[in-house]
Design a protein around this motif. Structure first.
Motif, PDB file in Angstrom:
ATOM      1  N   ILE A 331       0.840  -1.200   0.000  1.00 45.47           N
ATOM      2  CA  ILE A 331       0.000   0.000   0.000  1.00 45.47           C
ATOM      3  C   ILE A 331       0.875   1.249   0.000  1.00 45.47           C
ATOM      4  O   ILE A 331       0.570   2.247  -0.663  1.00 45.47           O
ATOM      5  N   GLY A 332       1.987   1.208   0.725  1.00 42.96           N
ATOM      6  CA  GLY A 332       2.913   2.330   0.695  1.00 42.96           C
ATOM      7  C   GLY A 332       3.473   2.582  -0.685  1.00 42.96           C
ATOM      8  O   GLY A 332       3.629   3.745  -1.104  1.00 42.96           O
ATOM      9  N   GLU A 335       0.796   4.288  -2.787  1.00 37.60           N
ATOM     10  CA  GLU A 335       0.575   5.678  -2.394  1.00 37.60           C
ATOM     11  C   GLU A 335       1.720   6.581  -2.835  1.00 37.60           C
ATOM     12  O   GLU A 335       1.501   7.745  -3.189  1.00 37.60           O
ATOM     13  N   SER A 336       2.949   6.049  -2.825  1.00 34.23           N
ATOM     14  CA  SER A 336       4.095   6.879  -3.174  1.00 34.23           C
ATOM     15  C   SER A 336       4.361   6.936  -4.674  1.00 34.23           C
ATOM     16  O   SER A 336       4.768   7.970  -5.203  1.00 34.23           O
ATOM     17  N   PRO A 339      -0.003   7.546  -6.911  1.00 30.79           N
ATOM     18  CA  PRO A 339      -1.100   8.183  -6.170  1.00 30.79           C
ATOM     19  C   PRO A 339      -2.273   8.591  -7.044  1.00 30.79           C
ATOM     20  O   PRO A 339      -3.421   8.583  -6.595  1.00 30.79           O
ATOM     21  N   TYR A 342      -5.486   6.042  -7.921  1.00 35.02           N
ATOM     22  CA  TYR A 342      -6.464   5.593  -6.935  1.00 35.02           C
ATOM     23  C   TYR A 342      -7.193   6.763  -6.289  1.00 35.02           C
ATOM     24  O   TYR A 342      -6.648   7.864  -6.161  1.00 35.02           O
ATOM     25  N   TRP A 344      -8.123   7.755  -2.793  1.00 35.58           N
ATOM     26  CA  TRP A 344      -7.690   7.365  -1.448  1.00 35.58           C
ATOM     27  C   TRP A 344      -8.806   7.726  -0.470  1.00 35.58           C
ATOM     28  O   TRP A 344      -8.930   8.852  -0.012  1.00 35.58           O
ATOM     29  N   THR A 436      -8.661   1.997   4.031  1.00 32.52           N
ATOM     30  CA  THR A 436      -8.001   1.445   5.211  1.00 32.52           C
ATOM     31  C   THR A 436      -9.036   0.704   6.037  1.00 32.52           C
ATOM     32  O   THR A 436     -10.028   1.294   6.481  1.00 32.52           O
TER      33      THR A 436
END
Length: 704
Positions: A331-332, A335-336, A339, A342, A344, A436
């Motif tokens: 997931i990290g 996100e990095s 980004p 998605y 979020w 999450t």
């Protein structure tokens, strides 16, 4: 005597002529026979050489596509491209021939073409075969002028085989009692059949003599049984056993080998008792089985969630990051590095504020008018101090205002969160989303309903997914599910302590509408499903799955289209049980409200072992159940009741009941390939099957 002169000479001449004619006839027959024999040998040789050409072409096809990750929906286009290049190569080698065509006798591959001259879809197929792809290979050979042309159809697909069976396992399949299957079964390592079901009631192991399993083929559109359905496919013909008894011992010495005893015989009493199962067994090498790896399939779908631009390099990075850091690192990475791909959505909003209680001072009588003289404190029914009362009222109203603002903020956040779930796949927005966990569907968030459900539209739940639909049938407080914890139930089945006092509704409140799950979901944690849920979804779960008192009903697209379903692929065990058992079977499967109340429109796959029970509980599925490990099923017929005095369950006379009264039924649903095609797992192994050889008349074209 003078008239007889010369007759002997004429007779001799006649005999010489007759014998000469006979000699010529015999010589002609001998020469003709020799020529026919030679011609026949030439024909046979030319057929064999033509078949050799077919084999070489089929080997080239298999070599080209096997061992590669191929998207099932793109296989047709890849095959069409392959045939075009292959035929061009044949033409370049010599006007449709090959480099060895110059030799006589010779053979050549004439052509490899799509069966439908288009997308290479299989011709005239239904069910799972309708999503196979088909090539027609033509080859010819000539031996001393004897030319023969052969043609053969080759079917390919890259779907995992577990979706083609109503029930099965790559390990050992053990069935006790009388479940009913419509479709085919698979037993990779071994198959063990018994007429006796095992169960546990009040902590004690019990058995019930029933019947042997029932197995029927699926019916085609013409109402006739499909030839490729209604079979037990076994990986090892030497490990097929059946028998009568309460349980299988460590070995199978008390049981009979299927191919050694009367089960497979043309007649005999066992053929009727076992419902003819011995005549419905086919042995295939287990190497032909197209298997899947759940983790690899999960990561494939993460790559798909990135969108059209994702490629092999992205897949390699995803694999590496997950191997080193697990789901959190994955997931990290998303996100990095990705980004913008998605939405979020963060964590599901939770109302943490509590409604303030009314202070005691406000529950009593109001204070007297300040203009009047205050009563003596000792006087009866004296009111509170006006100043204290006013202060308490102000503080309470402020607390209520704070709470109401918190509720308003919560409702606003919840509305945005629900809107985010509904916008997945919408035009102009990110194609996928990340949440999450835990993500809980109940009365406050009643649906995951994608705007568009395509190959690149995924919801990734980083954590657990819980679906708490409204209850069905009996409540969970009966405490009668002890029989579901059968012997060795490591995967599926409940125990006596499984009743949830809160009931399956959770926080669903009074809303009795089923939850709605429509989309493609990746769950890094575990999944729980209770109550009524309407589905059109493919879900990959890395953890375990708990389906308790679930009614999984496929969404109906409308018209005559078949209902959709849930395809659930789990890396951990799947627990499937009823908290409140003993549902009546009524008139039987497909009849009455009892049928609708306990049908599961689902394909369930676990990479673990599993144990299923249809003894106290009733499970009727439209779909299938498959385990990579060993799979055990115990089932009886008819309605079941408790007999506490004898500390066991009571059953109707089993021998008088038909298959429609089975408490465990799986009705295979072949429409899964159409409704969930884009989200099904990919495999790196092509299943290739060949049709019968066809001898073409002389003069037929390359297409036959």
């Amino acid at each position: 005597m003078k008239e007889d002169k010369g007759s002997s000479l004429l007779l001799v001449v006649f005999l010489i002529l007759l014998l000469s004619l006979l000699g010529v006839a015999v010589l002609g027959a001998s020469l003709g026979g020799a020529m026919r024999t030679e011609r026949s040998e030439e024909n046979v040789q030319s057929v064999h050489l033509a078949q050799k050409g077919l084999d070489e072409a089929i080997a080239a096809i298999y070599d080209r596509f096997n061992g590669r990750l191929i998207e099932p929906e793109s296989l047709g286009a890849q095959l069409a491209g392959f045939t075009e290049a292959f035929n061009a190569q044949l033409a370049d080698a010599g006007k449709g021939g090959s480099e060895i065509d110059a030799a006589r006798p010779f053979y050549q591959v004439v052509s490899v073409r799509c069966a439908d001259d288009g997308k290479c879809l299989s011709r005239g197929s239904s069910g799972s075969a309708a999503y196979q792809y088909s090539l027609v290979v033509t080859a010819e050979a000539e031996v001393d002028g004897a030319k023969r042309r052969l043609q053969q159809e080759v079917m390919l697909d890259t779907y995992p085989d577990f979706l083609k069976y109503a029930f099965g396992s790559e390990g050992v399949v053990t069935i006790g009692g009388a479940p009913y299957f419509r479709g085919s079964l698979y037993a990779g390592e071994a198959l063990q059949l018994s007429d006796t079901a095992e169960y546990v009631y009040l902590g004690a192991r019990r058995t019930q003599v029933s019947q042997f399993p029932y197995l029927d083929p699926m019916l085609g559109e013409d109402g006739q049984p499909q030839d490729d359905s209604g079979w037990i496919i076994a990986g090892d013909g030497g490990r097929l056993h059946y028998g009568y008894g309460i349980s299988y011992p460590d070995g199978v010495d008390r049981y009979m080998a299927v191919y050694d005893r009367s089960l497979a015989a043309a007649d005999g009493v066992d053929r009727d008792k076992t419902h003819g199962l011995g005549q419905r067994i086919r042995v295939e090498p287990p190497q032909k089985f197209v298997s899947i790896d759940v983790r690899s399939s999960f990561l494939d779908k993460v790559r798909d969630s990135l969108g059209d631009g994702a490629g092999r390099q992205d897949r390699s990075v995803i694999e590496s990051v997950y191997a080193s850091g697990g789901p959190t690192a994955l997931i990290g990475l998303l996100e990095s590095s990705y980004p913008s791909r998605y939405a979020w959505l963060g964590a599901q909003p939770v109302l943490t504020a509590e409604e303030p209680p009314v202070p005691d001072i406000l529950l009593g009588p109001e204070p007297s008018d300040p203009g009047e003289s205050p009563p003596e404190p000792s006087a009866p029914n004296a009111g509170p101090d006006p100043a204290a009362y006013e202060q308490a009222r102000l503080e309470y109203e402020e607390a209520v205002a704070v709470y109401e603002q918190a509720v308003a903020d919560y409702e606003e956040e919840l509305g945005e969160f629900r809107a985010g779930l509904a916008s997945i796949g919408a035009s102009g927005q990110a194609g996928s989303a990340v949440v999450t966990g835990p993500l809980v569907l109940d009365g406050s968030v009643p649906a995951i309903d994608f705007a568009s459900k395509g190959k690149h539209n995924w919801l990734i739940v980083h954590g657990d997914l819980e679906l708490r639909g409204p209850a069905i049938g009996a409540t969970s407080g009966d405490g009668a599910a002890g029989e579901e914890a059968g012997p060795g139930a490591g995967g599926v089945g409940g125990g006596e302590g499984d009743a949830d006092a809160s009931g399956p509704n959770g926080s669903a409140g009074s809303d009795s509408s089923p939850l709605r799950l429509r989309g493609n979901v990746l769950v890094t944690g575990s999944m729980t499903l209770t109550g009524q849920v309407d589905v059109d979804a493919t879900v990959y779960v890395l953890g375990r799955t708990d389906i308790r008192d679930g009614a999984i009903r496929g969404l109906q697209p409308g018209g005559t289209a078949p209902r959709k379903e849930l395809v659930l692929i789990g890396g951990g065990p799947i627990d499937l049980y009823r908290v409140s058992s003993f549902q009546p079977v009524g008139a039987g499967y497909g009849s009455g409200t009892e049928a609708d109340g306990q049908v599961l429109d689902a394909f369930l796959y676990t990479e673990s072992s599993a144990g299923l029970y249809g003894v106290g509980s009733a499970f009727w599925m439209r779909g299938g159940f498959f385990a990579k490990g060993d799979l055990t099923l115990n089932a009886t017929l008819g309605s079941t009741a408790e007999d506490e005095a004898r500390q066991r369950l009571s059953f109707p006379e089993q021998s008088s009941l038909g298959k429609e009264k089975a408490r465990f039924i799986i009705d295979y649903n072949s429409s899964v390939f159409a409704s969930q095609e884009a989200a099904l797992p990919r495999v790196n192994k092509v299943r290739l099957t060949t049709g019968p050889l066809r001898l073409l008349p002389q003069g037929d074209g390359a297409n036959g």
